[in-house]
Design a protein around this motif. Structure first.
Motif, PDB file in Angstrom:
ATOM      1  N   SER A 162       0.866  -1.266  -0.024  1.00  0.00           N
ATOM      2  CA  SER A 162       0.124   0.077   0.010  1.00  0.00           C
ATOM      3  C   SER A 162       0.907   1.200  -0.087  1.00  0.00           C
ATOM      4  CB  SER A 162      -0.810   0.120   1.275  1.00  0.00           C
ATOM      5  OG  SER A 162      -1.788  -1.088   1.087  1.00  0.00           O
ATOM      6  N   LYS A 163       1.853   1.235   0.697  1.00  0.00           N
ATOM      7  CA  LYS A 163       2.616   2.543   0.951  1.00  0.00           C
ATOM      8  C   LYS A 163       3.413   2.632  -0.354  1.00  0.00           C
ATOM      9  CE  LYS A 163       5.407   3.161   4.589  1.00  0.00           C
ATOM     10  NZ  LYS A 163       6.510   3.356   5.683  1.00  0.00           N
ATOM     11  N   ASP A 164       4.133   1.566  -0.854  1.00  0.00           N
ATOM     12  CA  ASP A 164       4.805   1.951  -2.140  1.00  0.00           C
ATOM     13  C   ASP A 164       3.963   2.470  -3.254  1.00  0.00           C
ATOM     14  OD1 ASP A 164       7.225   0.922  -0.884  1.00  0.00           O
ATOM     15  OD2 ASP A 164       6.851  -1.002  -1.721  1.00  0.00           O
ATOM     16  N   ILE A 165       2.775   1.970  -3.566  1.00  0.00           N
ATOM     17  CA  ILE A 165       1.863   2.324  -4.528  1.00  0.00           C
ATOM     18  C   ILE A 165       1.528   3.801  -4.296  1.00  0.00           C
ATOM     19  CG2 ILE A 165      -0.318   1.349  -3.945  1.00  0.00           C
ATOM     20  CD1 ILE A 165      -0.398   0.570  -7.023  1.00  0.00           C
ATOM     21  N   LEU A 166       1.192   4.084  -3.048  1.00  0.00           N
ATOM     22  CA  LEU A 166       0.550   5.448  -2.601  1.00  0.00           C
ATOM     23  C   LEU A 166       1.808   6.311  -3.118  1.00  0.00           C
ATOM     24  CD1 LEU A 166      -0.960   4.887   0.782  1.00  0.00           C
ATOM     25  CD2 LEU A 166      -2.210   5.938  -1.308  1.00  0.00           C
ATOM     26  N   LYS A 167       3.318   6.079  -2.595  1.00  0.00           N
ATOM     27  CA  LYS A 167       4.365   6.957  -2.962  1.00  0.00           C
ATOM     28  C   LYS A 167       4.652   7.165  -4.325  1.00  0.00           C
ATOM     29  CE  LYS A 167       7.084   5.263  -0.201  1.00  0.00           C
ATOM     30  NZ  LYS A 167       8.254   4.964   0.759  1.00  0.00           N
ATOM     31  N   ASN A 168       4.351   5.973  -5.133  1.00  0.00           N
ATOM     32  CA  ASN A 168       4.930   6.020  -6.459  1.00  0.00           C
ATOM     33  C   ASN A 168       3.974   6.190  -7.664  1.00  0.00           C
ATOM     34  OD1 ASN A 168       7.800   5.524  -5.752  1.00  0.00           O
ATOM     35  ND2 ASN A 168       7.263   3.288  -5.082  1.00  0.00           N
ATOM     36  N   VAL A 169       2.730   5.927  -7.138  1.00  0.00           N
ATOM     37  CA  VAL A 169       1.665   5.866  -8.223  1.00  0.00           C
ATOM     38  C   VAL A 169       0.482   6.846  -7.860  1.00  0.00           C
ATOM     39  CG1 VAL A 169       0.076   4.495  -9.890  1.00  0.00           C
ATOM     40  CG2 VAL A 169       2.574   3.598  -9.067  1.00  0.00           C
ATOM     41  N   TYR A 170      -0.181   6.396  -6.893  1.00  0.00           N
ATOM     42  CA  TYR A 170      -1.669   7.104  -6.536  1.00  0.00           C
ATOM     43  C   TYR A 170      -1.468   8.385  -6.327  1.00  0.00           C
ATOM     44  CZ  TYR A 170      -3.973   2.521  -6.618  1.00  0.00           C
ATOM     45  OH  TYR A 170      -4.340   1.230  -7.031  1.00  0.00           O
ATOM     46  N   ILE A 171      -0.451   8.680  -5.243  1.00  0.00           N
ATOM     47  CA  ILE A 171      -0.427  10.057  -4.951  1.00  0.00           C
ATOM     48  C   ILE A 171       0.061  11.079  -5.963  1.00  0.00           C
ATOM     49  CG2 ILE A 171       0.795  11.880  -3.302  1.00  0.00           C
ATOM     50  CD1 ILE A 171       0.256   9.746  -0.986  1.00  0.00           C
ATOM     51  N   PRO A 172       1.238  10.747  -6.785  1.00  0.00           N
ATOM     52  CA  PRO A 172       1.821  11.583  -7.834  1.00  0.00           C
ATOM     53  C   PRO A 172       0.772  11.689  -8.840  1.00  0.00           C
ATOM     54  CG  PRO A 172       3.505   9.870  -7.331  1.00  0.00           C
ATOM     55  CD  PRO A 172       2.231   9.469  -6.542  1.00  0.00           C
ATOM     56  N   ASN A 173      -0.278  10.750  -8.901  1.00  0.00           N
ATOM     57  CA  ASN A 173      -1.482  11.152 -10.081  1.00  0.00           C
ATOM     58  C   ASN A 173      -2.437  12.000  -9.611  1.00  0.00           C
ATOM     59  OD1 ASN A 173      -0.597   9.289 -11.905  1.00  0.00           O
ATOM     60  ND2 ASN A 173      -2.080   7.636 -11.116  1.00  0.00           N
ATOM     61  N   VAL A 174      -2.331  12.422  -8.394  1.00  0.00           N
ATOM     62  CA  VAL A 174      -3.391  13.599  -7.992  1.00  0.00           C
ATOM     63  C   VAL A 174      -2.816  14.817  -7.343  1.00  0.00           C
ATOM     64  CG1 VAL A 174      -5.107  11.847  -7.217  1.00  0.00           C
ATOM     65  CG2 VAL A 174      -3.242  12.961  -5.477  1.00  0.00           C
ATOM     66  N   ILE A 175      -1.409  14.910  -7.241  1.00  0.00           N
ATOM     67  CA  ILE A 175      -0.596  16.214  -7.059  1.00  0.00           C
ATOM     68  C   ILE A 175      -0.752  17.001  -8.054  1.00  0.00           C
ATOM     69  CG2 ILE A 175       1.389  17.498  -6.393  1.00  0.00           C
ATOM     70  CD1 ILE A 175       0.303  15.913  -4.240  1.00  0.00           C
ATOM     71  N   ASN A 176      -1.377  18.370  -7.599  1.00  0.00           N
ATOM     72  CA  ASN A 176      -1.467  19.504  -8.634  1.00  0.00           C
ATOM     73  C   ASN A 176      -2.442  19.072  -9.991  1.00  0.00           C
ATOM     74  OD1 ASN A 176       0.332  21.352  -7.329  1.00  0.00           O
ATOM     75  ND2 ASN A 176       2.015  20.357  -8.098  1.00  0.00           N
ATOM     76  N   LYS A 177      -3.346  18.251  -9.657  1.00  0.00           N
ATOM     77  CA  LYS A 177      -4.153  18.077 -10.628  1.00  0.00           C
ATOM     78  C   LYS A 177      -5.485  18.384 -10.317  1.00  0.00           C
ATOM     79  CE  LYS A 177      -3.894  14.008 -13.150  1.00  0.00           C
ATOM     80  NZ  LYS A 177      -4.039  12.787 -13.689  1.00  0.00           N
ATOM     81  N   ASP A 178      -6.153  19.087 -11.220  1.00  0.00           N
ATOM     82  CA  ASP A 178      -7.621  19.808 -11.093  1.00  0.00           C
ATOM     83  C   ASP A 178      -8.612  18.585 -11.015  1.00  0.00           C
ATOM     84  OD1 ASP A 178      -6.942  22.439 -10.421  1.00  0.00           O
ATOM     85  OD2 ASP A 178      -6.659  22.726 -12.627  1.00  0.00           O
ATOM     86  N   MET A 179      -9.603  18.438 -10.294  1.00  0.00           N
ATOM     87  CA  MET A 179     -10.835  17.722 -10.078  1.00  0.00           C
ATOM     88  C   MET A 179     -11.953  18.302  -9.539  1.00  0.00           C
ATOM     89  SD  MET A 179      -9.660  14.971  -7.123  1.00  0.00           S
ATOM     90  CE  MET A 179      -7.863  14.563  -7.669  1.00  0.00           C
ATOM     91  N   GLU A 180     -12.998  17.938 -10.302  1.00  0.00           N
ATOM     92  CA  GLU A 180     -14.134  18.458  -9.917  1.00  0.00           C
ATOM     93  C   GLU A 180     -14.682  17.762  -8.724  1.00  0.00           C
ATOM     94  OE1 GLU A 180     -17.288  18.762 -13.109  1.00  0.00           O
ATOM     95  OE2 GLU A 180     -15.854  19.639 -14.207  1.00  0.00           O
ATOM     96  N   HIS A 181     -14.548  16.380  -8.597  1.00  0.00           N
ATOM     97  CA  HIS A 181     -15.294  15.720  -7.427  1.00  0.00           C
ATOM     98  C   HIS A 181     -14.106  14.557  -7.203  1.00  0.00           C
ATOM     99  CE1 HIS A 181     -17.567  12.853  -5.345  1.00  0.00           C
ATOM    100  NE2 HIS A 181     -18.614  13.750  -5.304  1.00  0.00           N
ATOM    101  N   PRO A 182     -13.840  14.467  -5.852  1.00  0.00           N
ATOM    102  CA  PRO A 182     -12.920  13.429  -5.601  1.00  0.00           C
ATOM    103  C   PRO A 182     -13.307  12.000  -6.128  1.00  0.00           C
ATOM    104  CG  PRO A 182     -14.302  13.872  -3.596  1.00  0.00           C
ATOM    105  CD  PRO A 182     -14.800  14.783  -4.665  1.00  0.00           C
ATOM    106  N   PHE A 183     -14.421  11.480  -6.408  1.00  0.00           N
ATOM    107  CA  PHE A 183     -14.544  10.245  -6.961  1.00  0.00           C
ATOM    108  C   PHE A 183     -14.012  10.150  -8.461  1.00  0.00           C
ATOM    109  CE2 PHE A 183     -18.589   9.120  -4.761  1.00  0.00           C
ATOM    110  CZ  PHE A 183     -17.831   8.762  -3.444  1.00  0.00           C
ATOM    111  N   HIS A 184     -13.611  11.394  -9.035  1.00  0.00           N
ATOM    112  CA  HIS A 184     -12.723  11.308 -10.302  1.00  0.00           C
ATOM    113  C   HIS A 184     -11.358  10.590 -10.042  1.00  0.00           C
ATOM    114  CE1 HIS A 184     -15.234  14.923 -12.000  1.00  0.00           C
ATOM    115  NE2 HIS A 184     -16.007  13.863 -11.811  1.00  0.00           N
ATOM    116  N   ILE A 185     -10.922  10.493  -9.132  1.00  0.00           N
ATOM    117  CA  ILE A 185      -9.673   9.675  -8.696  1.00  0.00           C
ATOM    118  C   ILE A 185      -9.768   8.363  -9.484  1.00  0.00           C
ATOM    119  CG2 ILE A 185     -10.113   9.088  -6.507  1.00  0.00           C
ATOM    120  CD1 ILE A 185      -7.379   9.003  -5.678  1.00  0.00           C
ATOM    121  N   HIS A 186     -10.790   7.666  -9.512  1.00  0.00           N
ATOM    122  CA  HIS A 186     -11.137   6.388 -10.094  1.00  0.00           C
ATOM    123  C   HIS A 186     -11.102   6.265 -11.685  1.00  0.00           C
ATOM    124  CE1 HIS A 186     -11.879   5.119  -5.877  1.00  0.00           C
ATOM    125  NE2 HIS A 186     -12.829   6.121  -5.828  1.00  0.00           N
ATOM    126  N   LEU A 187     -11.105   7.465 -12.132  1.00  0.00           N
ATOM    127  CA  LEU A 187     -11.127   7.719 -13.627  1.00  0.00           C
ATOM    128  C   LEU A 187      -9.442   7.202 -14.145  1.00  0.00           C
ATOM    129  CD1 LEU A 187     -13.143  10.875 -14.486  1.00  0.00           C
ATOM    130  CD2 LEU A 187     -13.755   8.323 -14.604  1.00  0.00           C
TER     131      LEU A 187
END
Length: 369
Positions: free
Chosen positions: A64-89
């Motif tokens: 969990s920690k590895d994918i958060l640091k290397n994939v999931y979190i970098p995917n959302v930093i400084n990205k505009d999103m209208e709704h948090p559920f858009h993370i699943h896109l």
């Protein structure tokens, strides 16, 4: 909204008692607390509830920690999103507990930013102001189980889940049912019964249980289908249902009558909502479980359990039962077995960062440069 910075707190919380199931023994609970901060300074919190060992699902806290640091979190930093559920896109839910923790932090942030509660931004329907708590008891001896049930009955609790294994589970349940004929009782086998032990499993029918959770070691849907055809006790699936596809298949094959929904296991509030919709459409009962987690994650389950058509009280009990000090203020409490659902923005509670820091064994900041 735009997420500018995310902080990860890897924490280790001592438990007030040793928790035992057929699969594991725990004296501490390690999780990851996620703190998300947007461009306006709004803050939201989530929790990753994977365990250190893959006894519940294959996802471990290290993965969990590895994918958060290397994939999931970098995917959302400084990205505009209208709704948090858009993370699943743009996030593959291959590690659902990591994804759920991040999504939960974003939903909490978004709800606070909108000055709404979690349920207002996830469900658009009337909910209960309070819920009945439920007590989950580990793999204890009969005398200890009866003592614990007696204690919690005096505190107003009506629903009890007992962890069982083939060696002594039936005898424990019989002793409890004989002593307490009127309590709401269910059993959680954590996949401990093998095919040759199914005749023993069927004897549970005589005990008038609300359901039996994850009885079969194989986890095979066809085996569950055959078992449910031969048992009157409803089969409830938990860790066998990790995706919408799993649930849809199980419903079509008629392998279950009840499903236990846990936000972390299914990949977040979005997927939990979609599973609830599917249950409603197909007349499958659902209820809200818990993951031996801090109040940050458990409060999400309190909110979900306030839906008016949940099957039974969830595995939800006061913070003080598990931890000397929880991470939320006020902590989860119960009066006569009843938990009040908080009305504030987001989770409806404040987060105690000083206590988080006291429990922290590793810390990481991503973004904010």
């Amino acid at each position: 909204m735009r997420i500018e910075k995310i902080e990860l707190f890897h924490i280790k919380m001592p438990l007030k008692f040793t928790f035992k199931s057929s699969q594991t023994t725990l004296k501490h609970r390690e999780t990851i607390i996620i703190k998300a901060i947007d461009e306006l300074g709004n803050i939201g919190y989530g929790e990753v509830v994977a365990f250190n060992e893959p006894f519940y699902t294959d996802e471990t806290l290290t993965y969990s920690k590895d994918i958060l640091k290397n994939v999931y979190i970098p995917n959302v930093i400084n990205k505009d999103m209208e709704h948090p559920f858009h993370i699943h896109l743009w996030s593959d839910p291959i590690y659902p507990m990591a994804l759920a923790g991040l999504e939960n932090a974003l939903v909490d942030l978004y709800a606070r930013r909108q000055k709404k509660s979690i349920m207002d931004v996830v469900f658009n329907e009337e909910t209960n102001d309070s819920i009945y708590g439920g007590i989950a008891l580990g793999d204890l001896d009969v005398e200890s189980l009866i003592e614990q049930i007696n204690l919690y009955i005096k505190h107003g609790y009506k629903r009890f889940k007992i962890k069982i294994k083939p060696e002594d589970g039936l005898n424990k349940l019989r002793a409890i049912r004989e002593k307490f004929p009127h309590i709401q009782l269910l059993a959680d086998a954590n996949r401990s019964f093998k095919n040759g032990q199914i005749p023993m499993l069927k004897k549970i029918d005589e005990l008038n249980l609300l359901c039996i959770e994850e009885p079969l070691y194989s986890g095979d849907f066809q085996a569950y289908k055959k078992l449910q055809e031969e048992m009157k006790t409803p089969i409830c699936l938990d860790e066998s249902i990790q995706t919408i596809e799993d649930l849809n298949t199980a419903i079509k094959l008629k392998v279950l009558k009840v499903v236990n929904i846990k936000v972390g296991r299914v990949g977040g509030l979005y997927y939990a909502r979609e599973m609830i919709k599917l249950c409603r459409k197909n007349n499958i009962e659902y209820w809200i479980g818990s993951m031996l987690e801090s109040g940050i994650s458990k409060m999400l389950h309190v909110h979900l359990a306030s839906l008016k058509d949940t099957y039974i009280p969830g595995d939800l009990s006061p913070s003080k039962r598990y931890f000397e000090k929880d991470l939320i203020t006020p902590e989860i409490t119960a009066e006569n077995g009843i938990i009040i659902v908080p009305e504030g923005y987001g989770l409806g509670v404040e987060i105690d960062e000083d206590t988080i820091k006291d429990y922290t064994i590793d810390y990481k900041i991503i973004g904010g440069e």
